[in-house]
Write an enzyme that holds these catalytic residues in place. Sequence first.
Site, PDB file in Angstrom:
ATOM      1  N   CYS A   1      12.881  11.388   7.510  1.00  0.00           N
ATOM      2  CA  CYS A   1      12.918  10.977   8.892  1.00  0.00           C
ATOM      3  C   CYS A   1      14.225  11.188   9.469  1.00  0.00           C
ATOM      4  CB  CYS A   1      12.796   9.313   8.767  1.00  0.00           C
ATOM      5  SG  CYS A   1      11.282   8.881   8.087  1.00  0.00           S
TER       6      CYS A   1
ATOM      7  N   GLU B   1       8.227  16.025  16.334  1.00  0.00           N
ATOM      8  CA  GLU B   1       8.569  15.701  14.895  1.00  0.00           C
ATOM      9  C   GLU B   1       7.632  17.082  14.051  1.00  0.00           C
ATOM     10  OE1 GLU B   1       7.943  12.355  12.504  1.00  0.00           O
ATOM     11  OE2 GLU B   1       9.995  12.465  11.840  1.00  0.00           O
TER      12      GLU B   1
ATOM     13  N   GLU C   1       9.109   1.748  11.060  1.00  0.00           N
ATOM     14  CA  GLU C   1      10.336   3.113  10.914  1.00  0.00           C
ATOM     15  C   GLU C   1       9.554   4.259  11.094  1.00  0.00           C
ATOM     16  OE1 GLU C   1      12.505   5.514  10.383  1.00  0.00           O
ATOM     17  OE2 GLU C   1      12.296   5.139   8.296  1.00  0.00           O
TER      18      GLU C   1
ATOM     19  N   LYS D   1       0.694  -1.292  -0.018  1.00  0.00           N
ATOM     20  CA  LYS D   1       0.170   0.015  -0.035  1.00  0.00           C
ATOM     21  C   LYS D   1       0.862   1.196   0.088  1.00  0.00           C
ATOM     22  CE  LYS D   1      -2.331   2.946   3.155  1.00  0.00           C
ATOM     23  NZ  LYS D   1      -2.227   4.040   2.309  1.00  0.00           N
TER      24      LYS D   1
END
Length: 492
Positions: free
Chosen positions: A283, A383, A249, A174
Amino acid sequence: MAEEYGIFIGGEWVDATGEGQIETTNPANGEVLAYFPQGSREDARRAIDVAKEAFPKWKATPPAKRGEILLRTAQILREKKDELGKLLTRETGKIIAEGRGEVQEAIDFFEYIAGEGRRLLGETVATELPDKFAMTVRLPVGVAGLITTWNFPIAVPSWKIGAALVSGCTLVFKPSSGTPLIGAELVKALHEAGLPAGVLNLVTGPGEVVGDEIAMNHTVRAISFTGGVDAGREVYAKGASRLANVGLELGGKNPTIVMADADQDLAMEGLLFAAFGTAGQRCTACSRLILHRSIYDEFLDGLVEETEKLKVGDPLDPHVDMGPVKGAAQEEKVLRYVEIGKEEGAKLRTGGKKLTGGGFDLGTYVAPTIFEGKPEMRIAREEIFGPLLTVLQAGSYDEAVRIANDTVYGLSSSIYTQDVNLAFRAMYDIEAGITYVNAPTIGAEVQLPFGGVKNTGSGHREAGTSAIEEFTEIKTVYVDYSGELQKAQIED
Ligand code: UN1
Protein backbone atom coordinates in the site's frame (compact mmCIF):
# COMPACT_ATOMS: atom_id res chain seq x y z
CA MET A 1 0.15 -33.49 -0.59
CA ALA A 2 -1.19 -30.09 0.43
CA GLU A 3 -2.99 -30.10 3.78
CA GLU A 4 -6.74 -29.47 4.05
CA TYR A 5 -7.78 -27.02 6.75
CA GLY A 6 -11.14 -26.26 8.31
CA ILE A 7 -12.13 -23.02 9.97
CA PHE A 8 -11.02 -22.20 13.52
CA ILE A 9 -13.88 -21.64 15.95
CA GLY A 10 -13.97 -21.93 19.73
CA GLY A 11 -10.33 -23.01 19.93
CA GLU A 12 -10.44 -25.82 17.39
CA TRP A 13 -10.38 -26.55 13.69
CA VAL A 14 -13.87 -27.51 12.62
CA ASP A 15 -15.58 -28.27 9.33
CA ALA A 16 -17.20 -25.40 7.49
CA THR A 17 -20.70 -25.64 6.12
CA GLY A 18 -19.80 -23.63 3.02
CA GLU A 19 -19.23 -25.45 -0.23
CA GLY A 20 -16.06 -25.33 -2.27
CA GLN A 21 -12.42 -24.82 -1.45
CA ILE A 22 -9.83 -22.09 -1.55
CA GLU A 23 -6.59 -23.27 -3.07
CA THR A 24 -3.67 -21.23 -1.78
CA THR A 25 -0.79 -21.27 -4.23
CA ASN A 26 2.79 -20.13 -4.61
CA PRO A 27 2.94 -17.38 -7.26
CA ALA A 28 6.56 -18.25 -8.01
CA ASN A 29 5.77 -21.70 -9.40
CA GLY A 30 2.08 -22.51 -9.06
CA GLU A 31 2.63 -25.10 -6.29
CA VAL A 32 -0.53 -25.67 -4.19
CA LEU A 33 0.28 -24.98 -0.54
CA ALA A 34 -2.99 -25.82 1.23
CA TYR A 35 -6.76 -25.95 0.93
CA PHE A 36 -9.17 -23.91 3.03
CA PRO A 37 -12.98 -23.87 3.04
CA GLN A 38 -15.08 -21.31 1.22
CA GLY A 39 -16.88 -20.42 4.43
CA SER A 40 -20.58 -19.62 4.41
CA ARG A 41 -22.62 -16.92 6.08
CA GLU A 42 -23.61 -19.49 8.69
CA ASP A 43 -19.91 -20.22 9.39
CA ALA A 44 -19.27 -16.52 9.94
CA ARG A 45 -22.32 -16.27 12.22
CA ARG A 46 -21.13 -19.23 14.25
CA ALA A 47 -17.74 -17.55 14.74
CA ILE A 48 -19.38 -14.26 15.71
CA ASP A 49 -21.63 -16.00 18.26
CA VAL A 50 -18.67 -17.82 19.81
CA ALA A 51 -16.73 -14.54 20.01
CA LYS A 52 -19.72 -12.92 21.71
CA GLU A 53 -19.88 -15.70 24.27
CA ALA A 54 -16.15 -15.41 25.00
CA PHE A 55 -16.30 -11.62 25.45
CA PRO A 56 -17.29 -11.16 29.13
CA LYS A 57 -14.50 -13.38 30.42
CA TRP A 58 -11.88 -11.85 28.14
CA LYS A 59 -12.99 -8.35 29.08
CA ALA A 60 -12.63 -9.30 32.75
CA THR A 61 -9.10 -10.64 32.18
CA PRO A 62 -6.68 -7.93 33.39
CA PRO A 63 -5.13 -6.12 30.42
CA ALA A 64 -1.63 -6.93 31.66
CA LYS A 65 -2.50 -10.66 31.49
CA ARG A 66 -3.82 -10.17 27.97
CA GLY A 67 -0.54 -8.46 27.15
CA GLU A 68 1.47 -11.38 28.51
CA ILE A 69 -0.11 -13.69 25.95
CA LEU A 70 0.86 -11.26 23.20
CA LEU A 71 4.43 -11.13 24.46
CA ARG A 72 4.58 -14.93 24.43
CA THR A 73 3.20 -14.86 20.89
CA ALA A 74 6.10 -12.62 19.91
CA GLN A 75 8.53 -15.13 21.41
CA ILE A 76 6.93 -18.02 19.52
CA LEU A 77 7.03 -16.09 16.25
CA ARG A 78 10.67 -15.24 16.88
CA GLU A 79 11.52 -18.94 17.36
CA LYS A 80 9.72 -19.73 14.11
CA LYS A 81 10.94 -16.70 12.19
CA ASP A 82 12.92 -18.66 9.56
CA GLU A 83 10.18 -21.18 8.95
CA LEU A 84 7.41 -18.55 8.82
CA GLY A 85 9.50 -16.21 6.69
CA LYS A 86 9.92 -18.98 4.14
CA LEU A 87 6.24 -19.89 4.22
CA LEU A 88 5.33 -16.23 3.79
CA THR A 89 7.62 -15.99 0.78
CA ARG A 90 6.03 -19.10 -0.71
CA GLU A 91 2.51 -17.83 -0.18
CA THR A 92 3.03 -14.19 -1.27
CA GLY A 93 6.03 -14.27 -3.64
CA LYS A 94 7.86 -11.51 -1.74
CA ILE A 95 11.62 -12.09 -1.55
CA ILE A 96 12.92 -13.99 1.47
CA ALA A 97 14.49 -10.92 3.15
CA GLU A 98 11.07 -9.28 3.01
CA GLY A 99 9.30 -12.46 4.13
CA ARG A 100 11.51 -12.57 7.21
CA GLY A 101 11.15 -8.81 7.61
CA GLU A 102 7.39 -9.09 7.66
CA VAL A 103 7.50 -11.77 10.37
CA GLN A 104 9.78 -9.39 12.28
CA GLU A 105 7.19 -6.63 11.90
CA ALA A 106 4.60 -8.91 13.55
CA ILE A 107 7.05 -9.72 16.37
CA ASP A 108 7.82 -6.03 16.83
CA PHE A 109 4.17 -5.14 17.09
CA PHE A 110 3.26 -7.88 19.58
CA GLU A 111 6.22 -6.84 21.75
CA TYR A 112 5.19 -3.21 21.55
CA ILE A 113 1.49 -3.66 22.16
CA ALA A 114 1.93 -6.19 24.98
CA GLY A 115 3.13 -3.28 27.14
CA GLU A 116 -0.08 -1.40 26.41
CA GLY A 117 -1.72 -3.90 28.74
CA ARG A 118 0.06 -2.09 31.57
CA ARG A 119 -1.26 1.32 30.43
CA LEU A 120 -4.56 1.56 28.51
CA LEU A 121 -4.36 5.15 29.54
CA GLY A 122 -7.25 7.37 30.40
CA GLU A 123 -7.23 10.91 31.76
CA THR A 124 -8.11 12.49 35.06
CA VAL A 125 -9.66 15.88 34.55
CA ALA A 126 -10.47 18.66 37.01
CA THR A 127 -14.15 19.12 37.85
CA GLU A 128 -16.01 22.35 38.53
CA LEU A 129 -17.50 21.08 41.79
CA PRO A 130 -15.97 20.30 45.18
CA ASP A 131 -15.61 16.72 46.37
CA LYS A 132 -16.02 15.33 42.90
CA PHE A 133 -13.62 13.35 40.74
CA ALA A 134 -13.65 12.92 36.94
CA MET A 135 -11.74 10.54 34.72
CA THR A 136 -11.88 8.58 31.50
CA VAL A 137 -11.28 4.86 31.05
CA ARG A 138 -10.95 2.82 27.88
CA LEU A 139 -13.27 -0.14 27.46
CA PRO A 140 -13.34 -2.75 24.68
CA VAL A 141 -16.03 -2.28 22.02
CA GLY A 142 -17.00 -5.97 22.17
CA VAL A 143 -16.75 -8.30 19.18
CA ALA A 144 -14.55 -6.97 16.38
CA GLY A 145 -14.32 -8.23 12.81
CA LEU A 146 -10.99 -8.17 10.98
CA ILE A 147 -10.77 -8.40 7.20
CA THR A 148 -7.31 -8.34 5.66
CA THR A 149 -5.58 -8.67 2.34
CA TRP A 150 -2.79 -10.84 0.98
CA ASN A 151 0.19 -8.52 0.62
CA PHE A 152 1.03 -8.26 4.34
CA PRO A 153 -0.60 -11.44 5.63
CA ILE A 154 1.07 -11.60 9.03
CA ALA A 155 2.10 -8.02 9.87
CA VAL A 156 -1.22 -6.30 9.16
CA PRO A 157 -3.36 -8.98 10.91
CA SER A 158 -0.97 -8.72 13.85
CA TRP A 159 -1.53 -4.96 14.11
CA LYS A 160 -5.25 -5.57 14.25
CA ILE A 161 -5.28 -8.72 16.40
CA GLY A 162 -2.69 -7.42 18.88
CA ALA A 163 -4.44 -4.09 19.39
CA ALA A 164 -7.91 -5.65 19.60
CA LEU A 165 -6.86 -8.36 22.06
CA VAL A 166 -5.00 -6.09 24.43
CA SER A 167 -8.06 -3.82 24.36
CA GLY A 168 -10.23 -6.74 25.49
CA CYS A 169 -12.17 -7.42 22.27
CA THR A 170 -12.98 -10.88 20.99
CA LEU A 171 -12.56 -11.48 17.31
CA VAL A 172 -13.58 -12.93 14.01
CA PHE A 173 -10.71 -12.84 11.55
CA LYS A 174 -11.18 -13.31 7.81
CA PRO A 175 -7.77 -13.61 6.19
CA SER A 176 -7.39 -13.06 2.47
CA SER A 177 -8.23 -16.04 0.28
CA GLY A 178 -4.79 -15.42 -1.26
CA THR A 179 -2.90 -16.10 1.98
CA PRO A 180 -4.96 -18.11 4.48
CA LEU A 181 -2.06 -20.38 5.41
CA ILE A 182 0.09 -17.72 7.03
CA GLY A 183 -3.07 -16.39 8.72
CA ALA A 184 -3.67 -19.84 10.17
CA GLU A 185 -0.06 -19.98 11.44
CA LEU A 186 -0.60 -16.69 13.26
CA VAL A 187 -3.76 -17.98 14.90
CA LYS A 188 -1.90 -21.16 15.95
CA ALA A 189 0.94 -19.13 17.51
CA LEU A 190 -1.51 -17.05 19.56
CA HIS A 191 -3.15 -20.20 20.93
CA GLU A 192 0.18 -21.83 21.64
CA ALA A 193 0.88 -18.69 23.67
CA GLY A 194 -2.21 -19.33 25.80
CA LEU A 195 -5.04 -17.43 24.16
CA PRO A 196 -8.31 -18.85 25.54
CA ALA A 197 -10.65 -20.69 23.17
CA GLY A 198 -13.27 -18.57 21.45
CA VAL A 199 -11.45 -15.25 21.82
CA LEU A 200 -10.06 -15.37 18.27
CA ASN A 201 -11.89 -17.21 15.50
CA LEU A 202 -10.81 -17.58 11.89
CA VAL A 203 -13.19 -18.02 8.98
CA THR A 204 -11.95 -18.17 5.41
CA GLY A 205 -14.21 -17.50 2.47
CA PRO A 206 -15.43 -14.98 -0.08
CA GLY A 207 -15.62 -11.31 0.85
CA GLU A 208 -19.17 -11.16 -0.53
CA VAL A 209 -20.23 -13.87 1.92
CA VAL A 210 -18.00 -14.01 5.01
CA GLY A 211 -16.87 -10.36 4.75
CA ASP A 212 -20.43 -9.27 4.14
CA GLU A 213 -21.71 -11.11 7.21
CA ILE A 214 -19.00 -9.47 9.34
CA ALA A 215 -19.94 -6.06 7.94
CA MET A 216 -23.69 -6.56 8.40
CA ASN A 217 -23.93 -8.53 11.66
CA HIS A 218 -25.13 -6.34 14.53
CA THR A 219 -22.99 -8.18 17.07
CA VAL A 220 -19.79 -6.95 15.40
CA ARG A 221 -19.24 -3.49 16.87
CA ALA A 222 -15.95 -2.65 15.15
CA ILE A 223 -14.70 -3.66 11.74
CA SER A 224 -11.09 -3.20 10.77
CA PHE A 225 -10.53 -3.60 7.04
CA THR A 226 -7.39 -3.51 4.89
CA GLY A 227 -7.81 -3.90 1.14
CA GLY A 228 -8.94 -2.18 -2.02
CA VAL A 229 -10.98 1.03 -2.24
CA ASP A 230 -14.06 -0.54 -3.82
CA ALA A 231 -14.40 -3.28 -1.23
CA GLY A 232 -13.56 -0.76 1.52
CA ARG A 233 -16.30 1.58 0.37
CA GLU A 234 -18.81 -1.27 0.56
CA VAL A 235 -17.72 -2.35 4.03
CA TYR A 236 -17.88 1.28 5.17
CA ALA A 237 -21.41 1.72 3.84
CA LYS A 238 -22.62 -1.54 5.36
CA GLY A 239 -21.00 -0.76 8.71
CA ALA A 240 -22.47 2.74 8.62
CA SER A 241 -25.96 1.36 7.94
CA ARG A 242 -25.88 -0.18 11.39
CA LEU A 243 -23.65 2.49 12.98
CA ALA A 244 -20.64 0.26 13.61
CA ASN A 245 -17.14 1.63 14.00
CA VAL A 246 -15.28 1.02 10.71
CA GLY A 247 -11.51 1.43 10.33
CA LEU A 248 -10.27 1.34 6.74
CA GLU A 249 -6.77 1.12 5.32
CA LEU A 250 -7.08 1.26 1.55
CA GLY A 251 -5.00 2.13 -1.46
CA GLY A 252 -2.24 4.54 -2.29
CA LYS A 253 -0.62 6.31 -5.23
CA ASN A 254 2.38 7.31 -3.22
CA PRO A 255 4.65 10.05 -4.57
CA THR A 256 8.36 10.58 -4.17
CA ILE A 257 9.62 14.09 -4.93
CA VAL A 258 13.29 14.41 -5.84
CA MET A 259 14.47 18.02 -5.75
CA ALA A 260 17.47 19.39 -7.65
CA ASP A 261 19.62 19.53 -4.51
CA ALA A 262 18.89 15.92 -3.46
CA ASP A 263 21.57 13.32 -2.79
CA GLN A 264 20.81 11.54 -6.05
CA ASP A 265 22.46 8.21 -5.22
CA LEU A 266 20.50 7.99 -2.00
CA ALA A 267 17.26 8.90 -3.76
CA MET A 268 17.86 6.31 -6.48
CA GLU A 269 18.56 3.54 -4.02
CA GLY A 270 15.46 4.48 -2.06
CA LEU A 271 13.31 4.51 -5.19
CA LEU A 272 14.41 1.08 -6.35
CA PHE A 273 13.37 -0.24 -2.94
CA ALA A 274 10.09 1.70 -2.75
CA ALA A 275 8.93 1.07 -6.33
CA PHE A 276 10.10 -2.49 -6.89
CA GLY A 277 10.43 -3.92 -3.36
CA THR A 278 7.65 -6.50 -2.79
CA ALA A 279 7.18 -6.14 -6.59
CA GLY A 280 5.45 -2.82 -5.91
CA GLN A 281 2.68 -4.62 -4.04
CA ARG A 282 2.63 -2.57 -0.88
CA CYS A 283 0.00 0.00 0.00
CA THR A 284 3.00 2.20 0.69
CA ALA A 285 4.89 1.45 -2.55
CA CYS A 286 6.06 4.46 -4.56
CA SER A 287 4.22 4.52 -7.89
CA ARG A 288 4.80 8.17 -8.83
CA LEU A 289 8.23 9.75 -9.07
CA ILE A 290 8.16 13.55 -9.35
CA LEU A 291 11.50 14.77 -10.60
CA HIS A 292 12.75 18.32 -10.64
CA ARG A 293 13.21 19.45 -14.25
CA SER A 294 16.88 20.36 -13.83
CA ILE A 295 17.89 16.79 -12.93
CA TYR A 296 15.16 14.98 -14.89
CA ASP A 297 17.17 13.41 -17.74
CA GLU A 298 20.26 12.59 -15.73
CA PHE A 299 18.35 11.04 -12.82
CA LEU A 300 15.91 9.11 -14.97
CA ASP A 301 18.62 7.64 -17.21
CA GLY A 302 20.44 6.47 -14.08
CA LEU A 303 17.26 5.01 -12.59
CA VAL A 304 16.44 3.07 -15.76
CA GLU A 305 19.97 1.69 -15.83
CA GLU A 306 19.80 0.60 -12.18
CA THR A 307 16.32 -0.89 -12.64
CA GLU A 308 17.58 -3.04 -15.49
CA LYS A 309 20.22 -4.46 -13.14
CA LEU A 310 17.60 -5.76 -10.70
CA LYS A 311 17.60 -9.53 -10.52
CA VAL A 312 14.08 -10.92 -10.87
CA GLY A 313 13.52 -14.57 -10.01
CA ASP A 314 12.80 -17.19 -7.37
CA PRO A 315 11.99 -15.20 -4.22
CA LEU A 316 13.57 -17.88 -2.01
CA ASP A 317 16.95 -17.21 -3.66
CA PRO A 318 18.69 -14.66 -1.39
CA HIS A 319 20.38 -13.01 -4.40
CA VAL A 320 17.09 -12.12 -6.05
CA ASP A 321 15.83 -8.51 -5.79
CA MET A 322 12.25 -9.00 -6.94
CA GLY A 323 9.90 -11.99 -7.07
CA PRO A 324 6.65 -12.61 -8.91
CA VAL A 325 3.44 -10.65 -8.60
CA LYS A 326 0.71 -12.45 -6.69
CA GLY A 327 -0.98 -14.69 -9.23
CA ALA A 328 -2.66 -14.33 -12.59
CA ALA A 329 -5.08 -11.57 -11.54
CA GLN A 330 -2.25 -9.25 -10.45
CA GLU A 331 -0.20 -10.08 -13.53
CA GLU A 332 -3.12 -9.37 -15.80
CA LYS A 333 -3.80 -6.05 -14.04
CA VAL A 334 -0.22 -4.80 -14.34
CA LEU A 335 0.00 -5.80 -18.02
CA ARG A 336 -3.35 -4.13 -18.68
CA TYR A 337 -1.98 -0.88 -17.22
CA VAL A 338 1.11 -1.22 -19.42
CA GLU A 339 -1.24 -1.18 -22.42
CA ILE A 340 -3.22 1.72 -20.96
CA GLY A 341 0.03 3.66 -20.45
CA LYS A 342 1.07 3.08 -24.06
CA GLU A 343 -2.36 4.08 -25.37
CA GLU A 344 -2.27 7.26 -23.30
CA GLY A 345 1.00 8.19 -24.96
CA ALA A 346 3.28 7.56 -21.98
CA LYS A 347 6.85 6.65 -22.91
CA LEU A 348 7.88 3.16 -21.82
CA ARG A 349 11.49 3.37 -20.63
CA THR A 350 11.98 -0.17 -19.40
CA GLY A 351 10.07 -3.38 -18.63
CA GLY A 352 6.41 -3.47 -19.58
CA LYS A 353 6.29 -7.18 -20.20
CA LYS A 354 5.66 -10.58 -18.70
CA LEU A 355 8.88 -12.50 -18.09
CA THR A 356 9.00 -15.87 -19.79
CA GLY A 357 11.33 -18.80 -20.30
CA GLY A 358 13.06 -21.01 -17.72
CA GLY A 359 11.57 -20.86 -14.23
CA PHE A 360 9.49 -17.80 -15.17
CA ASP A 361 6.95 -19.88 -17.08
CA LEU A 362 5.66 -21.58 -13.93
CA GLY A 363 5.00 -18.32 -12.12
CA THR A 364 3.60 -14.82 -12.63
CA TYR A 365 6.57 -12.54 -13.22
CA VAL A 366 6.45 -9.02 -14.63
CA ALA A 367 9.57 -6.98 -15.42
CA PRO A 368 10.15 -3.83 -13.34
CA THR A 369 8.55 -1.12 -15.44
CA ILE A 370 9.14 2.62 -15.79
CA PHE A 371 6.96 5.00 -17.80
CA GLU A 372 7.46 8.69 -18.42
CA GLY A 373 3.98 10.10 -18.05
CA LYS A 374 1.79 13.12 -17.34
CA PRO A 375 -0.19 13.76 -14.13
CA GLU A 376 -3.54 13.39 -15.90
CA MET A 377 -2.80 9.89 -17.22
CA ARG A 378 -4.48 6.89 -15.64
CA ILE A 379 -1.11 5.29 -14.91
CA ALA A 380 -0.36 8.35 -12.75
CA ARG A 381 -3.75 8.32 -11.01
CA GLU A 382 -4.95 4.76 -10.43
CA GLU A 383 -3.51 2.25 -8.01
CA ILE A 384 -1.90 -0.55 -10.02
CA PHE A 385 -0.32 -2.52 -7.16
CA GLY A 386 2.62 -3.84 -9.11
CA PRO A 387 6.14 -2.98 -10.23
CA LEU A 388 5.14 -0.01 -12.39
CA LEU A 389 6.57 3.43 -11.72
CA THR A 390 5.29 6.54 -13.51
CA VAL A 391 7.74 9.43 -13.72
CA LEU A 392 6.50 13.02 -13.80
CA GLN A 393 8.30 16.33 -14.14
CA ALA A 394 8.03 19.49 -12.01
CA GLY A 395 9.71 22.88 -12.42
CA SER A 396 9.53 23.94 -8.77
CA TYR A 397 8.80 22.72 -5.26
CA ASP A 398 5.29 24.19 -5.44
CA GLU A 399 4.55 22.40 -8.69
CA ALA A 400 5.96 19.14 -7.30
CA VAL A 401 3.66 19.36 -4.27
CA ARG A 402 0.68 20.24 -6.46
CA ILE A 403 1.31 17.10 -8.52
CA ALA A 404 1.94 15.00 -5.39
CA ASN A 405 -1.43 16.09 -3.97
CA ASP A 406 -3.31 15.65 -7.23
CA THR A 407 -4.62 12.21 -6.24
CA VAL A 408 -7.61 10.74 -4.47
CA TYR A 409 -5.26 8.79 -2.21
CA GLY A 410 -3.02 9.85 0.66
CA LEU A 411 -1.10 7.09 2.43
CA SER A 412 2.67 7.52 2.14
CA SER A 413 4.93 10.12 0.51
CA SER A 414 8.57 11.09 0.35
CA ILE A 415 10.79 14.03 -0.50
CA TYR A 416 14.52 14.00 -1.17
CA THR A 417 16.18 17.36 -0.56
CA GLN A 418 19.11 18.78 1.40
CA ASP A 419 17.19 21.96 2.13
CA VAL A 420 15.93 21.76 5.70
CA ASN A 421 13.35 24.50 5.12
CA LEU A 422 11.82 22.65 2.17
CA ALA A 423 11.83 19.40 4.12
CA PHE A 424 9.80 20.97 6.90
CA ARG A 425 7.46 22.67 4.44
CA ALA A 426 6.82 19.32 2.75
CA MET A 427 5.91 17.84 6.10
CA TYR A 428 2.93 20.21 6.18
CA ASP A 429 2.19 20.56 2.47
CA ILE A 430 1.97 16.95 1.30
CA GLU A 431 -1.49 15.47 1.84
CA ALA A 432 -0.69 12.02 3.20
CA GLY A 433 -0.80 10.05 6.43
CA ILE A 434 2.97 9.49 6.29
CA THR A 435 5.77 11.67 4.91
CA TYR A 436 9.39 10.54 4.75
CA VAL A 437 12.29 12.93 4.33
CA ASN A 438 15.30 11.47 2.51
CA ALA A 439 13.91 7.95 2.89
CA PRO A 440 11.69 5.67 0.77
CA THR A 441 7.86 5.56 1.08
CA ILE A 442 7.89 2.02 2.50
CA GLY A 443 9.07 0.59 5.79
CA ALA A 444 6.85 2.16 8.42
CA GLU A 445 7.75 1.20 12.01
CA VAL A 446 5.15 -0.37 14.29
CA GLN A 447 5.41 2.06 17.19
CA LEU A 448 4.11 4.92 15.07
CA PRO A 449 0.58 5.43 13.75
CA PHE A 450 -0.06 4.04 10.26
CA GLY A 451 -2.84 5.15 7.93
CA GLY A 452 -3.84 7.68 5.36
CA VAL A 453 -6.02 10.59 4.35
CA LYS A 454 -8.59 11.09 1.57
CA ASN A 455 -9.69 7.80 -0.06
CA THR A 456 -6.99 5.85 1.77
CA GLY A 457 -8.92 5.59 5.00
CA SER A 458 -11.68 6.56 7.36
CA GLY A 459 -9.58 8.59 9.76
CA HIS A 460 -8.37 5.74 11.94
CA ARG A 461 -4.72 4.95 12.47
CA GLU A 462 -3.36 1.47 13.01
CA ALA A 463 -0.26 0.52 15.01
CA GLY A 464 1.59 2.99 17.18
CA THR A 465 0.15 5.07 19.94
CA SER A 466 -3.30 5.12 18.33
CA ALA A 467 -3.63 1.36 17.71
CA ILE A 468 -6.17 0.74 20.45
CA GLU A 469 -8.52 3.55 19.41
CA GLU A 470 -10.23 1.37 16.81
CA PHE A 471 -11.08 -1.23 19.43
CA THR A 472 -11.94 0.78 22.51
CA GLU A 473 -14.53 3.32 23.54
CA ILE A 474 -13.82 6.09 26.00
CA LYS A 475 -16.03 6.02 29.07
CA THR A 476 -16.22 9.21 31.12
CA VAL A 477 -16.72 8.58 34.83
CA TYR A 478 -17.81 11.15 37.45
CA VAL A 479 -17.56 10.27 41.13
CA ASP A 480 -19.30 12.61 43.53
CA TYR A 481 -18.12 12.00 47.10
CA SER A 482 -19.77 15.10 48.63
CA GLY A 483 -22.81 13.17 49.81
CA GLU A 484 -25.02 15.90 48.39
CA LEU A 485 -26.73 16.57 45.09
CA GLN A 486 -24.38 18.92 43.26
CA LYS A 487 -25.54 20.44 39.99
CA ALA A 488 -23.05 21.33 37.28
CA GLN A 489 -23.79 24.49 35.29
CA ILE A 490 -26.67 25.54 37.59
CA GLU A 491 -26.20 28.67 39.71
CA ASP A 492 -27.07 28.37 43.45
C1 UN1 B 1 0.72 -2.50 3.54
O1 UN1 B 1 1.22 -2.52 2.42
O2 UN1 B 1 -0.52 -2.71 3.70
O3 UN1 B 1 5.36 0.59 5.63
C2 UN1 B 1 1.46 -2.32 4.80
C3 UN1 B 1 5.42 -0.51 5.07
C4 UN1 B 1 5.09 -1.75 5.86
C5 UN1 B 1 3.61 -1.93 5.96
C6 UN1 B 1 2.90 -1.98 4.64
N1 UN1 B 1 5.66 -1.62 7.17
O4 UN1 B 1 5.77 -0.61 3.91
